[in-house]
Design an enzyme around this catalytic site. Structure first.
Site, PDB file in Angstrom:
ATOM      1  N   ASP A  32       0.834  -1.194   0.000  1.00 50.64           N
ATOM      2  CA  ASP A  32       0.000   0.000   0.000  1.00 50.64           C
ATOM      3  C   ASP A  32       0.868   1.242   0.000  1.00 50.64           C
ATOM      4  O   ASP A  32       2.072   1.176   0.160  1.00 50.64           O
ATOM      5  CB  ASP A  32      -0.867   0.023   1.257  1.00 50.64           C
ATOM      6  CG  ASP A  32      -1.836  -1.125   1.260  1.00 50.64           C
ATOM      7  OD1 ASP A  32      -2.322  -1.482   0.188  1.00 50.64           O
ATOM      8  OD2 ASP A  32      -2.091  -1.674   2.348  1.00 50.64           O
ATOM      9  N   LYS A  79      -3.710   3.393  -3.345  1.00 54.22           N
ATOM     10  CA  LYS A  79      -4.340   4.414  -4.181  1.00 54.22           C
ATOM     11  C   LYS A  79      -3.342   4.990  -5.170  1.00 54.22           C
ATOM     12  O   LYS A  79      -2.243   5.371  -4.823  1.00 54.22           O
ATOM     13  CB  LYS A  79      -4.863   5.527  -3.292  1.00 54.22           C
ATOM     14  CG  LYS A  79      -5.633   6.537  -4.070  1.00 54.22           C
ATOM     15  CD  LYS A  79      -6.510   7.332  -3.146  1.00 54.22           C
ATOM     16  CE  LYS A  79      -7.508   6.441  -2.478  1.00 54.22           C
ATOM     17  NZ  LYS A  79      -8.414   7.172  -1.629  1.00 54.22           N
ATOM     18  N   MET A  93      -7.880   7.785  11.201  1.00 58.17           N
ATOM     19  CA  MET A  93      -8.684   8.209  10.045  1.00 58.17           C
ATOM     20  C   MET A  93      -9.710   9.267  10.416  1.00 58.17           C
ATOM     21  O   MET A  93     -10.833   9.242   9.933  1.00 58.17           O
ATOM     22  CB  MET A  93      -9.424   6.997   9.435  1.00 58.17           C
ATOM     23  CG  MET A  93      -8.497   5.894   9.029  1.00 58.17           C
ATOM     24  SD  MET A  93      -9.371   4.446   8.426  1.00 58.17           S
ATOM     25  CE  MET A  93      -9.794   3.619   9.947  1.00 58.17           C
TER      26      MET A  93
HETATM   27  N1  SAH Z   1      -3.011  -0.480   9.993  1.00 52.39           N
HETATM   28  C1  SAH Z   1      -2.629   0.869  10.285  1.00 52.39           C
HETATM   29  C2  SAH Z   1      -3.800   1.818  10.261  1.00 52.39           C
HETATM   30  C3  SAH Z   1      -4.406   1.969   8.905  1.00 52.39           C
HETATM   31  S1  SAH Z   1      -5.733   3.104   8.897  1.00 52.39           S
HETATM   32  C4  SAH Z   1      -1.930   0.913  11.651  1.00 52.39           C
HETATM   33  O1  SAH Z   1      -1.972  -0.051  12.394  1.00 52.39           O
HETATM   34  O2  SAH Z   1      -1.321   1.917  11.951  1.00 52.39           O
HETATM   35  C5  SAH Z   1      -4.934   4.543   8.324  1.00 52.39           C
HETATM   36  C6  SAH Z   1      -4.899   5.564   9.419  1.00 52.39           C
HETATM   37  O3  SAH Z   1      -3.830   5.262  10.292  1.00 52.39           O
HETATM   38  C7  SAH Z   1      -4.639   6.958   8.950  1.00 52.39           C
HETATM   39  O4  SAH Z   1      -5.803   7.621   8.502  1.00 52.39           O
HETATM   40  C8  SAH Z   1      -4.094   7.596  10.204  1.00 52.39           C
HETATM   41  O5  SAH Z   1      -5.116   7.911  11.098  1.00 52.39           O
HETATM   42  C9  SAH Z   1      -3.311   6.454  10.800  1.00 52.39           C
HETATM   43  N2  SAH Z   1      -1.891   6.536  10.435  1.00 52.39           N
HETATM   44  C10 SAH Z   1      -1.187   5.707   9.659  1.00 52.39           C
HETATM   45  N3  SAH Z   1       0.089   6.099   9.583  1.00 52.39           N
HETATM   46  C11 SAH Z   1       0.200   7.200  10.340  1.00 52.39           C
HETATM   47  C12 SAH Z   1       1.268   8.070  10.687  1.00 52.39           C
HETATM   48  N4  SAH Z   1       2.509   7.880  10.230  1.00 52.39           N
HETATM   49  N5  SAH Z   1       1.011   9.114  11.512  1.00 52.39           N
HETATM   50  C13 SAH Z   1      -0.224   9.320  12.002  1.00 52.39           C
HETATM   51  N6  SAH Z   1      -1.265   8.535  11.698  1.00 52.39           N
HETATM   52  C14 SAH Z   1      -1.061   7.486  10.893  1.00 52.39           C
END
Ligand code: SAH
Length: 570
Positions: free
Chosen positions: A62, A84, A230
């Site tokens: 991704d 995306k 999110m």
């Molecule tokens: N599986 C991922 C989450 C995916 S959902 C995990 O465990 O982290 C995607 C959301 O994760 C984003 O919209 C944001 O809210 C958060 N996210 C992912 N990477 C991030 C980062 N580097 N800093 C802050 N939020 C992050």
């Protein structure tokens, strides 16, 4: 696992579900590894993730994975982007799952690489179910999840004695079916997408029905920290719903944007002011919102230093296998690195050639760190008694520059002669007092003849051995788009220039209307060249380098870029 009941012969060759392949066949399905890649800092990839990435035949990834996550992939691994694309469309979930299953059935080892943890808002559970249903064996490798890691990098412990004894991970999305992680919401523009067109959408009955399902009372009453994933676009609604349901408006809250990445930003506020602060600061995804007393600790515990390149994006065009050192250095200095590998090196093997016999030469010249790796591969190619560093024992070894000398040292060879700079002329100078009768120049197929010519002019007999060639690496349109818009783009050889521009022009034609084929880079992107040869190639293509390194290696390039960045404020 119980073997699914399928009559033998229903599957094409190599596609038997586990346990059903006929006896005597060596084909069996590969495994799928659902792997978390952590929140962004490549240092937060687990040892197991790195090991599996290095072994995989196919990697489906991704957009929200660390830029360097794929560096360790095999050169011949199949890398499939399923997040995306630049235009905003992601590969549908069903298609990703089908692809994963198809590759595994063909016997390939598949890594499904996801941002953060695969089972935290990552749709990993759905993918695991699909695999189970298809009879494909799988493994889950947890990753460091953004909610905890981004908080930690902002100096916020999600639990803290006396302040918070529980933590809830909550999706900020209330849209029906939207709690599905990175493919839809986690992308940079994912939240913008759902936000921009959402005026009407949110008014729809569907959304309202779903919205009312969320138990704000229960969330407000939760005795601990709330971490929203999110949620950037929904902050207003989240904050007001929590306050309406009884959470104190004065409670500390914080937003962490691009957590653990070099350009991480933390915005501290209260529940009452967080949405306004996010608007003012133009916070974009990916970001997490933290609500709870612990959020107040960021002012005391914030520890992440910002480097001199913070806020700048730097595109790296060299081969993926080589980017790590440059990307790591730039990342440490605070830059956001865009990986746009436009070249790849591959061994040239000509079975009609006699085996390489180093003992025939009194001097072997290596002209790049890459060449060193391919030389050792060639020594041990199975066509002669296995060769290793010992077969070079009686031959002097010359390295074109310090980087090549370091690569030799990794193979246990201390170069006898090292050029001061990474150009052939420098090695010729360094060899001036060395008596040479028979020399081997081991190098890339396309290279200048400065070194062999100079040695021949001194009466030596010279063989040139083309160990490897440089070929174009296809660039994804999103990598291309980001590279073109970067603050800096770095070119480390003439072939990176040629192949990047080739890809940019092809991409430019495809996306007609955005960037024309005559303007492969944005007018504000500063071009950094590693040295005069690369600069000449840039000029041949109508591009004037803004910066040229004085020392023609990674260190020299980074120094030159730093100096330029200091002169040209963001
Ligand atoms: N599986 C991922 C989450 C995916 S959902 C995990 O465990 O982290 C995607 C959301 O994760 C984003 O919209 C944001 O809210 C958060 N996210 C992912 N990477 C991030 C980062 N580097 N800093 C802050 N939020 C992050």
């Amino acid at each position: 696992m119980k073997a699914p009941e399928h009559p033998e012969g229903t599957y094409p060759e190599g596609t038997y579900p586990e346990g059903t392949y006929p006896e005597g066949t060596r084909r069996r399905p590969g495994r799928v590894h659902l792997v978390g890649a952590g929140p962004g800092d490549p240092g937060l990839l687990t040892a197991r993730a790195l090991e599996l990435i290095a072994r995989a035949d196919t990697i489906l990834y991704d957009r929200l994975i660390p830029a360097q996550a794929l560096d360790g992939a095999r050169a011949d691994a199949e890398l499939l982007f399923v997040g995306k694309q630049g235009g905003g469309h992601s590969v549908p979930q069903e298609q990703t799952q089908a692809l994963m299953i198809e590759r595994a059935r063909a016997g390939r080892e598949v890594v499904r690489l996801k941002g953060g943890d695969p089972f935290v808002f990552g749709r990993g559970g759905e993918e695991a179910l699909a695999l189970r249903e298809a009879g494909i064996p799988f493994e889950v490798v947890p990753g460091v999840t953004a909610g905890v890691a981004a908080a930690a990098y902002a100096g916020i412990p999600v639990t803290h004695r006396g302040l918070s004894t529980a933590v809830a991970l909550v999706t900020g999305h209330t849209q029906a079916g939207a709690s599905d992680g990175e493919e839809r919401e986690g992308e940079d523009d994912g939240e913008r997408r759902t936000g921009a067109r959402d005026g009407e959408r949110w008014a729809s009955e569907d959304a309202e029905a779903h919205e009312s399902q969320r138990d704000w009372q229960a969330l407000a009453a939760f005795p601990g920290t709330l971490v929203f994933y999110m949620g950037v676009r929904q902050l207003e609604r989240i904050a007001s719903s929590l306050i309406d349901a009884g959470r104190p408006a004065s409670e500390p809250a914080a937003l962490v944007e691009r957590g653990t990445l070099p350009d991480q930003r933390t915005i501290g506020a209260t529940l009452a002011t967080i949405a306004e602060a996010a608007r003012r600061e133009r916070v974009k995804a990916p970001a997490i919102a933290i609500v709870g007393a612990v959020a107040g600790l960021t002012s005391e515990l914030s520890w992440l230093a910002t480097g001199p390149l913070a806020g700048r994006t730097v595109a790296v065009t060299r081969a993926r296998a080589q980017t790590s050192e440059l990307a790591r250095r730039l990342g440490e200095l605070g830059a956001t690195v865009v990986q746009a590998p436009s070249i790849r090196t591959q061994a040239i093997s000509d079975p009609t050639l006699p085996p390489l016999n180093p003992a025939r030469y009194d001097l072997i010249c290596l002209t790049s760190p890459n060449g060193v790796g391919f030389l050792f591969e060639r020594l041990d190619d199975g066509t002669h008694p296995p060769g290793d560093a010992r077969s070079l024992a009686n031959t002097r070894i010359a390295a074109i520059g310090p980087g090549t000398a370091r690569a030799l040292a990794e193979h246990g060879i201390v170069a006898d002669v090292v050029g001061e700079r990474f150009v052939a002329e420098s090695l010729v100078d360094a060899l001036v007092d060395v008596d040479v009768r028979r020399a081997l120049v081991a190098r890339a197929s396309e290279a200048r003849d400065v070194l062999p010519d100079a040695l021949r002019a001194r009466g030596a007999e010279v063989d040139v051995l083309a160990l490897y060639e440089t070929v174009a690496e296809p660039l994804s349109s999103s990598a291309l788009e980001q590279a073109r818009a970067a603050d800096y783009i770095t070119f480390t050889s003439s072939s990176t220039v040629r192949f990047f521009l080739q890809a940019a022009r092809a991409g430019g034609e495809r996306n007609a209307g955005s960037t024309g084929s005559d303007t492969p880079l944005s007018s504000t992107t500063r071009i950094v060249s590693i040295g005069p040869v690369t600069s000449a190639t840039l000029r041949e293509h109508g591009l004037e380098p803004h910066v040229q390194a004085q020392r023609h290696d990674v260190d020299g390039l980074v120094d030159a870029l730093l100096a330029d960045a200091a002169e040209h404020d963001g």
